[in-house]
Scaffold this active site. Structure first.
Site, PDB file in Angstrom:
ATOM      1  N   GLU A 203       0.839  -1.193   0.000  1.00  0.00           N
ATOM      2  CA  GLU A 203       0.000   0.000   0.000  1.00  0.00           C
ATOM      3  C   GLU A 203       0.877   1.247   0.000  1.00  0.00           C
ATOM      4  O   GLU A 203       1.971   1.250   0.585  1.00  0.00           O
ATOM      5  CB  GLU A 203      -0.887   0.039   1.250  1.00  0.00           C
ATOM      6  CG  GLU A 203      -1.900  -1.082   1.323  1.00  0.00           C
ATOM      7  CD  GLU A 203      -2.744  -1.006   2.585  1.00  0.00           C
ATOM      8  OE1 GLU A 203      -3.709  -1.777   2.668  1.00  0.00           O
ATOM      9  OE2 GLU A 203      -2.426  -0.199   3.481  1.00  0.00           O
TER      10      GLU A 203
ATOM     11  N   LYS B 280       2.299   4.509   1.310  1.00  0.00           N
ATOM     12  CA  LYS B 280       2.449   5.059   2.666  1.00  0.00           C
ATOM     13  C   LYS B 280       2.358   6.576   2.592  1.00  0.00           C
ATOM     14  O   LYS B 280       3.171   7.229   1.956  1.00  0.00           O
ATOM     15  CB  LYS B 280       3.777   4.639   3.291  1.00  0.00           C
ATOM     16  CG  LYS B 280       3.877   5.027   4.760  1.00  0.00           C
ATOM     17  CD  LYS B 280       5.165   4.542   5.385  1.00  0.00           C
ATOM     18  CE  LYS B 280       5.132   4.750   6.892  1.00  0.00           C
ATOM     19  NZ  LYS B 280       4.753   6.103   7.300  1.00  0.00           N
TER      20      LYS B 280
ATOM     21  N   ARG C 214      -2.372   9.781  11.448  1.00  0.00           N
ATOM     22  CA  ARG C 214      -3.187   8.570  11.544  1.00  0.00           C
ATOM     23  C   ARG C 214      -4.552   8.962  12.107  1.00  0.00           C
ATOM     24  O   ARG C 214      -4.649   9.633  13.139  1.00  0.00           O
ATOM     25  CB  ARG C 214      -2.482   7.563  12.459  1.00  0.00           C
ATOM     26  CG  ARG C 214      -3.143   6.180  12.538  1.00  0.00           C
ATOM     27  CD  ARG C 214      -2.803   5.359  11.317  1.00  0.00           C
ATOM     28  NE  ARG C 214      -3.299   4.001  11.452  1.00  0.00           N
ATOM     29  CZ  ARG C 214      -2.574   2.983  11.927  1.00  0.00           C
ATOM     30  NH1 ARG C 214      -1.315   3.180  12.320  1.00  0.00           N
ATOM     31  NH2 ARG C 214      -3.080   1.775  11.992  1.00  0.00           N
TER      32      ARG C 214
ATOM     33  N   ARG D 183      -4.000   8.769  16.520  1.00  0.00           N
ATOM     34  CA  ARG D 183      -3.209   7.652  17.041  1.00  0.00           C
ATOM     35  C   ARG D 183      -3.023   7.757  18.550  1.00  0.00           C
ATOM     36  O   ARG D 183      -2.861   6.753  19.231  1.00  0.00           O
ATOM     37  CB  ARG D 183      -1.854   7.640  16.324  1.00  0.00           C
ATOM     38  CG  ARG D 183      -0.927   6.529  16.740  1.00  0.00           C
ATOM     39  CD  ARG D 183       0.206   6.432  15.754  1.00  0.00           C
ATOM     40  NE  ARG D 183       1.359   5.748  16.297  1.00  0.00           N
ATOM     41  CZ  ARG D 183       2.483   5.526  15.624  1.00  0.00           C
ATOM     42  NH1 ARG D 183       2.593   5.941  14.380  1.00  0.00           N
ATOM     43  NH2 ARG D 183       3.491   4.903  16.184  1.00  0.00           N
TER      44      ARG D 183
ATOM     45  N   GLU E   4      -5.457   7.610   7.070  1.00  0.00           N
ATOM     46  CA  GLU E   4      -4.484   8.693   7.236  1.00  0.00           C
ATOM     47  C   GLU E   4      -5.130  10.002   6.782  1.00  0.00           C
ATOM     48  O   GLU E   4      -5.760  10.065   5.717  1.00  0.00           O
ATOM     49  CB  GLU E   4      -3.242   8.405   6.394  1.00  0.00           C
ATOM     50  CG  GLU E   4      -2.016   9.159   6.812  1.00  0.00           C
ATOM     51  CD  GLU E   4      -1.247   8.503   7.946  1.00  0.00           C
ATOM     52  OE1 GLU E   4      -0.275   9.121   8.424  1.00  0.00           O
ATOM     53  OE2 GLU E   4      -1.607   7.387   8.348  1.00  0.00           O
TER      54      GLU E   4
ATOM     55  N   PHE F 154      -7.460   2.676   4.796  1.00  0.00           N
ATOM     56  CA  PHE F 154      -6.782   1.440   4.419  1.00  0.00           C
ATOM     57  C   PHE F 154      -7.216   0.216   5.225  1.00  0.00           C
ATOM     58  O   PHE F 154      -6.741  -0.885   4.967  1.00  0.00           O
ATOM     59  CB  PHE F 154      -5.260   1.589   4.509  1.00  0.00           C
ATOM     60  CG  PHE F 154      -4.746   2.132   5.816  1.00  0.00           C
ATOM     61  CD1 PHE F 154      -4.754   1.380   6.971  1.00  0.00           C
ATOM     62  CD2 PHE F 154      -4.231   3.423   5.866  1.00  0.00           C
ATOM     63  CE1 PHE F 154      -4.276   1.884   8.160  1.00  0.00           C
ATOM     64  CE2 PHE F 154      -3.742   3.939   7.058  1.00  0.00           C
ATOM     65  CZ  PHE F 154      -3.762   3.160   8.215  1.00  0.00           C
TER      66      PHE F 154
ATOM     67  N   ARG G  26       2.893  -3.462  17.414  1.00  0.00           N
ATOM     68  CA  ARG G  26       3.807  -3.216  16.302  1.00  0.00           C
ATOM     69  C   ARG G  26       4.395  -4.563  15.915  1.00  0.00           C
ATOM     70  O   ARG G  26       5.185  -5.133  16.665  1.00  0.00           O
ATOM     71  CB  ARG G  26       4.910  -2.245  16.723  1.00  0.00           C
ATOM     72  CG  ARG G  26       5.810  -1.813  15.561  1.00  0.00           C
ATOM     73  CD  ARG G  26       6.993  -1.002  16.048  1.00  0.00           C
ATOM     74  NE  ARG G  26       6.629   0.255  16.657  1.00  0.00           N
ATOM     75  CZ  ARG G  26       6.361   1.371  15.993  1.00  0.00           C
ATOM     76  NH1 ARG G  26       6.418   1.370  14.667  1.00  0.00           N
ATOM     77  NH2 ARG G  26       6.043   2.478  16.626  1.00  0.00           N
TER      78      ARG G  26
END
Length: 570
Positions: free
Chosen positions: A247, A249, A254, A269, A299, A339, A414
């Site tokens: 995808e 970036k 965010r 975020r 985003e 996304f 993460r």
């Protein structure tokens, strides 16, 4: 429930460094706490009176707290300042002076935990003329009724630092131990709620069945899934078993749009509610999301009106101002590029594989001028990936994100199922923990800053570098004003630093830094064991909090990759 019970547990936690022993202390407290009080107790154990996703400030700083301590104990400002110099902790000052206090209460009442919790939660609502004095009085009332030990932890709670070594990760393990459940099940429930208090209460009341009733809630932000980093396309393909979704970036903020009927929320975020800052997006989001309720991920990016290309990240931040919003909306138009989908109607999607979520996202989103879907391609050839990356950069984007086709959405984690492939030099996101006074041309400002990475095992911040280059004069002045409000008089308890800066800060803000090289550093220099050669300030990451900074393990991996490449080059 008496506040003494909580204060005793906090004291025991402060006095032990053993991870297992801390878990036992917390587990015992949770087992002995009535179910209806668990949300309150868990929140207080984290040194808060609101969950992490509620953006509320008490409006009380160190100086106001000193006044409250003085009012409750009868001691002078000078006496309090002298003790601060000796003890370095206003909580300990309050404890000592409460033992010796001149003013005696008429009746020795037992302080209830609910009273402490409710009084501190009222502080943000006290506004208008004389509000600071009324807040000080509210805290003073609690301290007057408190025992010395209780006074210490009330003061530390207002400061947001209990100094007992309890993080959300430790709470997860303690809740699991208290109620005999796996940490994985407790963590999954937290992913849905972002609130260990709700999780503990649900288990206490209904056991494992209670966890099954927890779900995503519109209007309640979810910790977003995050990406790991790898340097090359070959490394990414190896990690992804030869094939992945790539995808574009985007360099923005965010954003997590929520919809319930006509109600729209936009969370960052950091789980802050930015809805009121972007009124021009509400109608577009409402019209573009087809289901009656949904939570999606994306985003937020500013667009240059003349070129149609995305503008730098900092331009998005300008839109966060409280005033002149309509003019800024015209000057800096924004778009949301989606996304992922977490909730679609009554379907919770986070356990579904990426391919199913992507398919659902494309079905429920009606594209518009302000709402887009991030371009994605399933690729396996290095040449095709490189071409797509070049295309993304040419359009003004950062690079690509590679995503595992079978991976679930791991909220707040993460992981290597999402991997960054950026176009520019490698950067690190590091916590700002201190500063050094400027000299010469920089006199009157903070001339350089001390930065730290997060140790994921101990939840402490360990130093990595000092940065003094890359700042414009305007940035230095702005940052000096900003960090002046975060100054604390002693090193925060979650910092591990052998370096003593001129000023300590409450760890709250994040700098993005680039560098020439990572070097091994003696622990007496940087406690992470690593240092940066020629670090340079890129920007302040106002979309991140310290829970999102790069870890010591991240730095170690980058060092290993660097060494590997240097060896192969030689």
């Amino acid at each position: 429930m008496n506040y003494k019970t909580l204060a005793d547990a906090c004291q025991n936690l402060e006095e032990t460094s053993s991870y297992l022993e801390k878990n036992k202390i917390i587990a015992k407290l949770l087992q002995e706490t009535p179910g209806e009080r668990l949300e309150m107790v868990v929140t207080l154990l984290l040194g808060r009176v609101f969950p992490a996703y509620v953006s509320q400030e008490t409006g009380i700083g160190l100086q106001q707290l000193k006044k409250a301590v003085g009012q409750s104990t009868g001691y002078s400002k000078n006496k309090i300042e002298d003790l601060m110099e000796q003890l370095g902790d206003l909580g300990k000052v309050a404890e000592k002076l409460t033992k010796e206090k001149k003013q005696m209460t008429l009746a020795d009442k037992t302080l209830k935990a609910k009273k402490v919790f409710q009084n501190l939660r009222k502080l943000p609502k006290i506004t208008g003329e004389g509000s600071v004095d009324r807040k000080i009085k509210k805290i003073s009332e609690l301290l007057t009724a408190a025992t010395p030990k209780e006074a210490k932890f009330i003061v530390r709670t207002v400061l947001g630092d209990l100094r007992i070594g309890v993080s959300e990760g430790r709470l997860r393990d303690a809740i699991a131990e208290a109620f005999d459940l796996s940490s994985e099940k407790v963590e999954h429930a937290y992913m849905l709620t972002t609130d260990y208090g709700k999780v503990a209460k649900a288990i206490a009341e209904k056991g494992e069945e209670g966890l099954k009733e927890l779900d995503l809630t519109v209007g309640h932000p979810v910790n977003p899934m995050l990406a790991q980093r790898l340097e090359t396309i070959d490394e990414i393909l190896k990690r992804m078993n030869g094939r992945a979704a790539f995808e574009i970036k985007i360099d923005g903020i965010r954003i997590q749009p929520h919809k319930r009927e006509n109600d729209i929320y936009l969370f960052t975020r950091r789980m802050e509610d930015y809805t009121h800052m972007f009124p021009d997006l509400e109608k577009s989001v409402r019209n573009s999301i087809k289901p009656r309720k949904a939570i999606v991920d994306g985003e937020l990016v500013a667009i240059n009106k003349e070129t149609g290309k995305p503008m730098p990240f900092q331009e998005v931040l300008r839109r966060r101002r409280k005033y002149n919003i309509e003019n800024l909306a015209e000057e800096i138009p924004v778009e949301i590029h989606l996304f992922d989908v977490l909730l679609s109607g009554n379907k919770t999607m986070i356990k579904e594989p990426y391919m199913e979520r992507r398919k659902e996202l494309e079905e429920i989103i009606k594209l518009g001028d302000r709402i887009k879907i991030v371009e994605s391609k399933i690729l396996e050839k290095t040449s095709e990936i490189q071409n797509f990356k070049s295309e993304a950069v040419h359009k003004g984007h950062e690079g690509l994100l590679a995503k595992n086709l079978k991976a679930a959405y791991r909220a707040g984690r993460r992981e290597f199922s999402w991997l960054k492939l950026k176009a520019e030099v490698e950067t690190l996101d590091l916590a700002v923990i201190g500063a050094f006074a400027g000299r010469g041309d920089r006199a009157g400002t903070y001339g350089s800053y001390l930065l730290a990475a997060r140790d994921s095992e101990t939840e402490t911040l360990k130093t990595v570098t000092r940065v003094g280059s890359g700042f414009t004069d305007e940035e230095l002045e702005h940052l000096t004003e900003k960090f002046g409000k975060l100054r604390v008089e002693e090193k925060p308890s979650n910092l591990d630093s052998e370096i003593e800066p001129d000023y300590w800060f409450k760890p709250q803000e994040v700098f993005e830094i680039n560098y020439e090289e990572i070097q091994k550093s003696p622990n007496e220099t940087h406690t992470s064991g690593y240092g940066l050669r020629f670090p340079r300030f890129v920007k302040i990451r106002e979309d991140l909090d310290i829970s999102s900074v790069d870890t010591v393990e991240d730095v170690a991996k980058l060092f290993e990759e660097q060494e590997k490449h240097q060896t192969s080059d030689n």
